[in-house]
Design a protein around this motif. Structure first.
Motif, PDB file in Angstrom:
ATOM      1  N   PHE A 487       0.887  -1.213  -0.004  1.00 50.15           N
ATOM      2  CA  PHE A 487       0.125   0.175   0.145  1.00 50.15           C
ATOM      3  C   PHE A 487       0.774   1.305   0.002  1.00 50.15           C
ATOM      4  O   PHE A 487       0.652   2.060  -0.769  1.00 50.15           O
ATOM      5  CB  PHE A 487      -0.817  -0.001   1.243  1.00 50.15           C
ATOM      6  N   VAL A 488       2.007   1.151   0.943  1.00 46.36           N
ATOM      7  CA  VAL A 488       2.600   2.598   0.876  1.00 46.36           C
ATOM      8  C   VAL A 488       3.513   2.548  -0.396  1.00 46.36           C
ATOM      9  O   VAL A 488       3.742   3.625  -1.025  1.00 46.36           O
ATOM     10  CB  VAL A 488       3.814   2.264   2.069  1.00 46.36           C
ATOM     11  N   ARG A 489       3.902   1.231  -0.944  1.00 42.37           N
ATOM     12  CA  ARG A 489       4.687   1.543  -2.389  1.00 42.37           C
ATOM     13  C   ARG A 489       3.762   2.288  -3.159  1.00 42.37           C
ATOM     14  O   ARG A 489       4.112   3.086  -4.090  1.00 42.37           O
ATOM     15  CB  ARG A 489       4.963   0.098  -2.550  1.00 42.37           C
ATOM     16  N   SER A 490       2.576   1.823  -3.370  1.00 47.27           N
ATOM     17  CA  SER A 490       1.638   2.415  -4.447  1.00 47.27           C
ATOM     18  C   SER A 490       1.477   3.826  -4.215  1.00 47.27           C
ATOM     19  O   SER A 490       1.207   4.719  -5.052  1.00 47.27           O
ATOM     20  CB  SER A 490       0.104   1.590  -4.273  1.00 47.27           C
ATOM     21  N   MET A 491       1.137   4.245  -2.925  1.00 51.73           N
ATOM     22  CA  MET A 491       1.045   5.773  -2.576  1.00 51.73           C
ATOM     23  C   MET A 491       2.414   6.325  -2.816  1.00 51.73           C
ATOM     24  O   MET A 491       2.349   7.538  -3.500  1.00 51.73           O
ATOM     25  CB  MET A 491       0.494   5.935  -1.325  1.00 51.73           C
ATOM     26  N   VAL A 492       3.596   6.062  -2.326  1.00 48.92           N
ATOM     27  CA  VAL A 492       4.719   6.694  -2.387  1.00 48.92           C
ATOM     28  C   VAL A 492       4.940   6.973  -3.867  1.00 48.92           C
ATOM     29  O   VAL A 492       5.739   8.033  -4.471  1.00 48.92           O
ATOM     30  CB  VAL A 492       5.759   5.907  -1.616  1.00 48.92           C
ATOM     31  N   GLY A 519      20.584  11.760   7.965  1.00 48.80           N
ATOM     32  CA  GLY A 519      19.404  11.338   7.075  1.00 48.80           C
ATOM     33  C   GLY A 519      20.123   9.877   6.205  1.00 48.80           C
ATOM     34  O   GLY A 519      21.347   9.869   5.988  1.00 48.80           O
ATOM     35  N   PHE A 520      19.092   9.116   6.031  1.00 46.94           N
ATOM     36  CA  PHE A 520      19.347   8.150   5.032  1.00 46.94           C
ATOM     37  C   PHE A 520      18.376   7.633   3.791  1.00 46.94           C
ATOM     38  O   PHE A 520      18.630   6.822   3.391  1.00 46.94           O
ATOM     39  CB  PHE A 520      19.780   6.785   6.083  1.00 46.94           C
ATOM     40  N   LEU A 521      17.547   8.422   3.734  1.00 45.35           N
ATOM     41  CA  LEU A 521      16.482   8.264   2.921  1.00 45.35           C
ATOM     42  C   LEU A 521      16.801   9.012   1.683  1.00 45.35           C
ATOM     43  O   LEU A 521      16.732  10.174   1.397  1.00 45.35           O
ATOM     44  CB  LEU A 521      15.347   8.686   3.140  1.00 45.35           C
ATOM     45  N   ASP A 522      17.581   8.187   0.612  1.00 44.14           N
ATOM     46  CA  ASP A 522      17.898   8.990  -0.658  1.00 44.14           C
ATOM     47  C   ASP A 522      17.263   8.345  -1.909  1.00 44.14           C
ATOM     48  O   ASP A 522      17.243   8.799  -2.934  1.00 44.14           O
ATOM     49  CB  ASP A 522      19.435   8.696  -0.819  1.00 44.14           C
ATOM     50  N   THR A 523      16.371   7.079  -1.613  1.00 41.16           N
ATOM     51  CA  THR A 523      15.891   6.573  -2.657  1.00 41.16           C
ATOM     52  C   THR A 523      14.240   6.343  -2.354  1.00 41.16           C
ATOM     53  O   THR A 523      14.070   6.392  -1.010  1.00 41.16           O
ATOM     54  CB  THR A 523      16.186   5.210  -3.204  1.00 41.16           C
ATOM     55  N   VAL A 524      13.535   6.206  -3.345  1.00 44.81           N
ATOM     56  CA  VAL A 524      12.010   5.845  -3.223  1.00 44.81           C
ATOM     57  C   VAL A 524      11.749   4.468  -2.271  1.00 44.81           C
ATOM     58  O   VAL A 524      10.847   4.504  -1.618  1.00 44.81           O
ATOM     59  CB  VAL A 524      11.210   5.545  -4.611  1.00 44.81           C
ATOM     60  N   GLU A 525      12.799   3.437  -2.568  1.00 48.65           N
ATOM     61  CA  GLU A 525      12.684   2.333  -1.892  1.00 48.65           C
ATOM     62  C   GLU A 525      12.871   2.683  -0.280  1.00 48.65           C
ATOM     63  O   GLU A 525      12.234   1.919   0.509  1.00 48.65           O
ATOM     64  CB  GLU A 525      13.818   1.438  -2.173  1.00 48.65           C
ATOM     65  N   GLU A 526      13.972   3.405  -0.008  1.00 44.34           N
ATOM     66  CA  GLU A 526      14.156   3.757   1.480  1.00 44.34           C
ATOM     67  C   GLU A 526      12.855   4.505   1.972  1.00 44.34           C
ATOM     68  O   GLU A 526      12.643   4.177   3.346  1.00 44.34           O
ATOM     69  CB  GLU A 526      15.298   4.477   1.632  1.00 44.34           C
ATOM     70  N   VAL A 527      12.398   5.300   1.426  1.00 38.28           N
ATOM     71  CA  VAL A 527      11.205   6.034   1.840  1.00 38.28           C
ATOM     72  C   VAL A 527      10.224   5.136   1.962  1.00 38.28           C
ATOM     73  O   VAL A 527       9.436   4.873   3.286  1.00 38.28           O
ATOM     74  CB  VAL A 527      10.557   7.149   0.925  1.00 38.28           C
ATOM     75  N   ILE A 528       9.838   3.963   1.444  1.00 41.76           N
ATOM     76  CA  ILE A 528       8.653   2.814   1.431  1.00 41.76           C
ATOM     77  C   ILE A 528       8.766   2.099   2.666  1.00 41.76           C
ATOM     78  O   ILE A 528       8.130   2.018   3.530  1.00 41.76           O
ATOM     79  CB  ILE A 528       8.608   2.216   0.165  1.00 41.76           C
ATOM     80  N   LYS A 529      10.056   1.790   2.738  1.00 43.22           N
ATOM     81  CA  LYS A 529      10.746   0.902   3.873  1.00 43.22           C
ATOM     82  C   LYS A 529      10.252   1.732   5.295  1.00 43.22           C
ATOM     83  O   LYS A 529       9.681   1.353   6.052  1.00 43.22           O
ATOM     84  CB  LYS A 529      12.050   0.540   3.900  1.00 43.22           C
ATOM     85  N   CYS A 530      10.821   2.975   5.364  1.00 39.26           N
ATOM     86  CA  CYS A 530      10.659   3.789   6.659  1.00 39.26           C
ATOM     87  C   CYS A 530       9.268   4.208   6.812  1.00 39.26           C
ATOM     88  O   CYS A 530       8.643   3.894   7.901  1.00 39.26           O
ATOM     89  CB  CYS A 530      11.478   5.118   6.620  1.00 39.26           C
ATOM     90  N   VAL A 531       8.449   4.497   5.871  1.00 35.98           N
ATOM     91  CA  VAL A 531       7.043   4.750   6.033  1.00 35.98           C
ATOM     92  C   VAL A 531       6.117   3.365   6.499  1.00 35.98           C
ATOM     93  O   VAL A 531       5.558   3.182   7.431  1.00 35.98           O
ATOM     94  CB  VAL A 531       6.297   5.385   4.971  1.00 35.98           C
ATOM     95  N   THR A 532       6.525   2.413   5.874  1.00 37.36           N
ATOM     96  CA  THR A 532       6.008   1.066   6.368  1.00 37.36           C
ATOM     97  C   THR A 532       6.308   0.473   7.673  1.00 37.36           C
ATOM     98  O   THR A 532       5.440   0.417   8.592  1.00 37.36           O
ATOM     99  CB  THR A 532       6.506  -0.183   5.364  1.00 37.36           C
TER     100      THR A 532
END
Length: 665
Positions: A487-492, A519-532
């Motif tokens: 779900f987060v991936r689809s939204m992000v 900070g460590f969120l440089d990619t979409v994938e890292e944002v998805i993991k953190c929000v999840t």
């Protein structure tokens, strides 16, 4: 001329008699401040009212609306809950401005359109349009210390000092009555708290706690002494966080192959079973050297045990060796299932006490201190992660919609304020280690906490628990993690279409830097993991660690928070009286059970995981993604219910129907 539609919330006391003013802000200008006034009362509970706002010139693209609230003459001030503002432009476009927050007298808020725009997409907006919100500091975004060495929390000492936007609804407030006295009345134990006496016999405990039983607690009372149920609790009880696979015995654990050989399958050995992944360990070393206290004038005690467990051929997890202190010595024997009934039961009792204390520290640290994310999102995150991270509390300061996280922070600041004021004291005061010891334990647990340990798939693999059977916390949790992650991936990915979008979002990076220093969120994938991770922590993980406390702890010999005798230093000296001498007194038992009841009680206005009552998203794509997420969770709830019909002890704590969207209790 613009048509403005204003919706007042439907909850009790949502309406107001006060004056509400609106200002429209577009790319080419700002409207005059206009009073929202129609015939009759304007802002009644649940009412949607249409207004006309005249603009003398074109505003072009509408970016913001500004709402202001002033007291009406001499009437008592009352907060107003604004749900949604819609604006129909002269070009017939309808623009949604979600609010879903309380507004107090003299307050000014700015709302942005319900579309996720990244910082770099709005960087040319004139800065003075945001002056109201960007320049006024708020105590809600400041930090303070509760206990030295613990994570900081929002700068509030009492619930009434919280801004209206983050406080309980009227219904929730009336129902909360969040104190141990109320709980004691509910579970009919008020008489017990006046008795600082020792239990005389086990039958007295059964009659005292009979009125507050649940189906699971009845099972616990019947089976708490069974070895297989002892192991089951470490997988699916209120604290599934201590168990890990053992590939090599700790040097300070004096167990030998010969000691445990009788409890293994024939033809095997401890060394071979460790290689095959069938040996597990719970190490309560963080309890070593913690201070203890006196309760009712009696010294209390705590052990720091090591407990070895074996998964047998039928998949049962059984304890096979317990050492009660960390340092091996002659007066620190290894207890075995072949010892006398009360020697072995007493050894397990000290493990259950240790597990109870570890659970209270873990529960507070791993779930309620998600407040850190809440406050930081209030402070620095903006529109970009609006439609990514939903945070009710961002509204206080920067008015920046972290819309994907808003439902997942509902009531968090108030519930944490209540817990610090009303529960942590009683919990510490009625445990072996007291308030000082509990603080030290949380500090130790904090030093061991890692980002990976907050991410369930990595935590399970890091503890080597991928294949152990009948581990419903893992099975249900991984499915939920997967649903949330998808779900987060689809939204992000709808709002961040490339890694460069993430890197250019300065406010997202500032938020992460404040949490983790770097900070460590440089990619979409890292944002998805953190929000999840954030959503899973405040919903599913919180439920798993919270909801079973009364089920497993209301029969308090199964989860004694305090013990009155020192851990035994030899074998063969224990009997039934030793057990009664060791268990906590009547009043201590009652207080702890009342805390378990309070913390396990469902929220009176629970919003289940995946349900988003507020209409934050106006675009069709996010709305469809939400519906798909809800459908997956609904199907998963049905499958859990079907599975539980065949279980002696149903595992319900990660059923989506029972999971709150946020840390609201």
């Amino acid at each position: 001329m613009e048509c403005v539609y204003v919706t007042t919330g439907s909850m009790t006391h949502a309406g107001t008699f006060d004056n509400i003013f609106i200002t429209l802000i577009g790319t080419q200008g700002v409207s005059e401040r206009a009073k929202l006034d129609s015939y009759g009362r304007d802002f009644k509970t649940g009412m949607k009212v249409k207004y006309k706002v005249i603009t003398r010139f074109t505003l072009a693209n509408l970016l913001l609306i500004r709402l202001e609230k002033d007291n009406l003459m001499f009437l008592p001030e009352n907060d107003w809950f604004c749900s949604l503002v819609k604006v129909r432009t002269p070009e017939k476009d309808v623009i949604h401005f979600p609010c879903y927050r309380w507004m107090a007298e003299g307050e000014v808020i700015e709302l942005r359109e319900a579309k996720g725009l990244c910082v770099f997409a709005i960087i040319l907006w004139p800065l003075h349009w945001f002056s109201v919100n960007l320049c006024v500091p708020s105590s809600s975004s400041r930090w303070t210390e509760f206990k030295t060495g613990l994570p900081q929390h929002a700068f509030f000492q009492e619930p009434l000092s919280l801004p209206s936007v983050v406080r309980f609804s009227f219904t929730k407030d009336m129902d909360s009555a969040f104190n141990c006295s109320t709980a004691l009345g509910e579970i009919k134990m008020k008489k017990l708290v006046k008795k600082p006496d020792q239990w005389v016999q086990m039958e007295d405990m059964k009659s005292a706690f009979w009125s507050s039983r649940t189906a699971v607690s009845e099972y616990v009372q019947l089976h708490w002494m069974d070895d297989d149920f002892f192991g089951y609790q470490l997988l699916n009880g209120s604290n599934p966080m201590m168990l890990r696979r053992c590939t090599e015995l700790p040097l300070n654990f004096a167990v030998t192959n010969g000691m445990v050989q009788p409890f293994l399958e024939s033809g095997t050995s401890l060394t071979l079973e460790m290689k095959q992944g069938n040996i597990f360990l719970c190490d309560y070393k963080r309890l070593a050297d913690l201070p203890t206290q006196f309760i009712n004038g009696k010294q209390q005690y705590v052990a720091a045990p090591l407990c070895l467990l074996y998964k047998n051929q039928v998949g049962k997890l059984l304890p096979i060796a317990i050492q009660l202190q960390q340092q091996a010595s002659e007066d620190n024997p290894v207890f075995l299932p072949s010892d006398s009934e009360y020697d072995w039961l007493l050894a397990k009792l000290y493990v259950r006490n240790a597990d109870c204390l570890e659970h209270q520290a873990s529960f507070y640290l791993r779930t309620h201190l998600a407040e850190t994310f809440t406050v930081l999102k209030i402070r620095v995150v903006s529109v970009s992660i609006y439609c990514l991270l939903w945070l009710d509390f961002f509204l206080i300061h920067l008015q920046k919609h972290i819309w994907l996280l808003v439902p997942h922070t509902r009531y968090t600041l108030q519930i944490n304020t209540l817990i610090r004021n009303r529960l942590i004291g009683p919990v510490g005061a009625n445990t072996s280690i007291g308030d000082e010891g509990m603080t030290n334990l949380i500090k130790k647990a904090l030093s061991d906490l890692t980002y990976s340990s907050l991410c369930l798939p990595e935590d399970i693999s890091g503890r080597g628990l991928e294949s152990i059977p009948n581990f419903f916390y893992r099975d249900d949790g991984l499915r939920l993690w997967s649903f949330i992650n998808d779900f987060v991936r689809s939204m992000v990915e709808f709002y961040y279409q490339s890694d460069s979008d993430v890197q250019q979002d300065t406010e997202l990076q500032d938020w992460i830097k404040e949490i983790f220093i770097h900070g460590f969120l440089d990619t979409v994938e890292e944002v998805i993991k953190c929000v999840t991770m954030v959503i899973f922590t405040v919903s599913a993980q919180h439920s798993a660690l919270r909801a079973g406390q009364f089920d497993y702890g209301s029969w308090f010999p199964n989860a004694p928070g305090s013990l009155k005798q020192p851990p035994p230093t030899s074998k063969g000296n224990s009997d039934k009286n030793t057990l009664l001498d060791t268990l906590p007194d009547m009043n201590t038992s009652a207080y702890l059970v009342s805390v378990f009841w309070l913390l396990s009680k469902p929220s009176s206005d629970l919003v289940p995981l995946g349900q988003y009552p507020e209409d934050y998203f106006c675009q069709m794509a996010p709305q469809k993604r939400i519906r798909d997420f809800q459908a997956e969770l609904s199907f998963f709830s049905e499958s859990i219910n079907d599975r539980n019909k065949g279980l002696q002890v149903p595992y319900t704590y990660m059923c989506p129907d029972n999971i709150s969207n946020s840390v609201s209790i």
